[in-house]
Design an enzyme around this catalytic site. Structure first.
Site, mmCIF file in Angstrom:
data_model
loop_
_atom_site.group_PDB
_atom_site.id
_atom_site.type_symbol
_atom_site.label_atom_id
_atom_site.label_comp_id
_atom_site.label_asym_id
_atom_site.label_seq_id
_atom_site.Cartn_x
_atom_site.Cartn_y
_atom_site.Cartn_z
ATOM 1 C CG ASN A 1 -0.402 -0.082 2.482
ATOM 2 O OD1 ASN A 1 0.545 0.764 3.031
ATOM 3 N ND2 ASN A 1 -0.243 -1.073 3.220
ATOM 4 C CE LYS B 1 -12.432 -0.009 9.625
ATOM 5 N NZ LYS B 1 -11.632 0.874 8.466
#
Ligand code: CTP
Length: 407
Positions: free
Chosen positions: A213, A344
């Protein structure tokens, strides 16, 4: 972090003085008001004209110190004016004078006439730096909370010697000045052990191809810098990243990893002793089912790559977290950033989460600035406007400090 702030620069006499010109220019461009004192030796290397042109203000020398004045003495005025005094380069001579409290020129008188934090960036020949007397003076000042040291680096010196003695780079000194201006020199995280993950993990398909990434590691490193400038000890688990961390940054233990599995192992090993853990790394969510030990020819690359999930490191830490520990996650989101961040926060048993947009060019991956919403497990929310990653790092620590008086 610099706009309108009053920064006093003291320049000692050494070849590194030329680098300080860059620092003065950066400070001015960042919006700071800059005043500069040159010692007599410094004027042999650069002129007051250079410095005054860059700072857009007259530069001060010992001649000004001894001029009759109709106002208050110059060292008192400058000492009271400064929000920070950064001395670069610090020579062996200036270091000795400051350590002993001597005041025989404008710079050393201003040191004694001021109360602001002082940043010291020494530069000298390696043998000079390693002298017991010089080291003793350096240690004396390091023990005084008013002084913060940066460098020196090792490398090729102007005297052709390779060793310790190069002045820290201007960009590094600038970051330390910014942190000191933010904190006012307070070391409010002294005694805290902080575990930080940074960078982007890689899952290799073969020795040259990987799933990764665009994380550059800037946010994680900014957190590490902010933490140590406030007195904390940092374990930095670092996946591949673009930026370098200077080796002389004290109180950071750097643990290099590549894959999510290596990061998981390193995080679990260091987690027990951490008071606070901040998971700023971008972890690749999946890995190829097979990894070839040799480079695959193009013809052998599959048209569809079989993948399997990697374990969720943060969720694992959440499961083994002790009551005195704080666990902070990051949620890099596009679109609505709050709802997924809240999910989350709950799912991974976090104490707080930093939700930040990654669909803007001035925030998220790779940028020097960031914007975020900080949320804790009691529903407390704080919006952070676009700011440098270093400033955001400091604001995250301010938020975490008041999240819960657990540790
Ligand atoms: N994280 C982790 N281990 C993973 C994936 C993510 O520890 N395998 C951490 C990240 O470092 C971050 C937080 O979990 O602190 C949230 O990561 P993010 O990529 O935003 O979310 P995911 O949990 O991966 O969920 P999704 O990709 O579905 O949004």
């Amino acid at each position: 972090m610099l706009t309108g702030r009053r920064v006093l620069i003291g320049i000692g006499g050494g070849i590194a003085t030329y680098k300080v010109c860059e620092l003065i220019s950066q400070l001015f461009q960042g919006g700071a008001e800059v005043r500069v004192i040159l010692t007599e030796a410094a004027t042999k290397f650069i002129t007051p004209l250079t410095v005054s042109t860059l700072s857009r203000h007259r530069a001060y020398t010992d001649e000004d110190f001894w001029q009759p004045t109709h106002s208050r003495p110059l060292h008192i005025e400058l000492g009271e004016w400064a929000e920070i005094l950064a001395i670069a380069p610090v020579t062996a001579n200036t270091l000795a004078k400051i350590a002993c409290g001597l005041a025989d020129n404008l710079l050393t008188n201003t040191v004694l006439a001021s109360r602001c934090p002082i940043l010291l960036a020494p530069a000298m020949n390696t043998d000079m730096w390693e002298q017991m007397s010089v080291q003793k003076n350096w240690q004396t000042l390091q023990q005084n909370p008013r002084y913060q040291g940066i460098g020196p680096e090792s490398g090729l010196l102007a005297c052709d010697r390779v060793g310790a003695g190069r002045m820290a780079e201007p960009a590094e000194i600038l970051l330390s000045i910014q942190s000191l201006l933010y904190t006012g020199g307070k070391r409010d995280l002294t005694g805290k052990k902080i575990l930080i993950s940074a960078g982007g993990t890689r899952e290799y398909l073969d020795p040259v191809r990987f799933i990764g990434n665009p994380s550059t590691g800037k946010m994680g490193v900014a957190l590490a810098r902010a933490a140590v400038s406030r007195g904390a000890y940092v374990d930095l688990v670092r996946a591949p990243m673009e930026i370098k961390l200077p080796p002389y940054l004290h109180n950071i233990r750097s643990i290099p990893v590549v894959s999510a599995a290596q990061m998981e192992q390193a995080m679990l090993e260091a987690f027990d002793r951490a008071h606070w853990t901040l998971m700023a790394a971008a972890v690749a969510d999946v890995k190829p089912v097979d990894r070839s030990p040799s480079k695959l020819p193009k013809s052998a690359l599959p048209s569809a790559l079989p993948l399997e999930p990697v374990s969720d490191i943060l969720a694992k830490l959440g499961d083994c977290k002790k009551p005195h520990q704080l666990l902070i996650g990051f949620a890099a989101q596009t679109g609505d950033i709050v709802k997924p961040a809240l999910e989350k926060l709950a799912k991974k048993k976090l104490d707080a989460i930093v939700a930040n947009p990654v669909d803007r060019s001035d925030a998220g991956f790779g940028s020097d600035t960031n914007q975020a919403i900080l949320i804790d497990d009691r529903g407390r929310k704080q919006d952070i406007e676009l700011c440098s990653k270093l400033e955001l790092a400091h604001k995250i620590f301010d938020f975490v400090k008041t999240t819960r008086l657990k540790s």
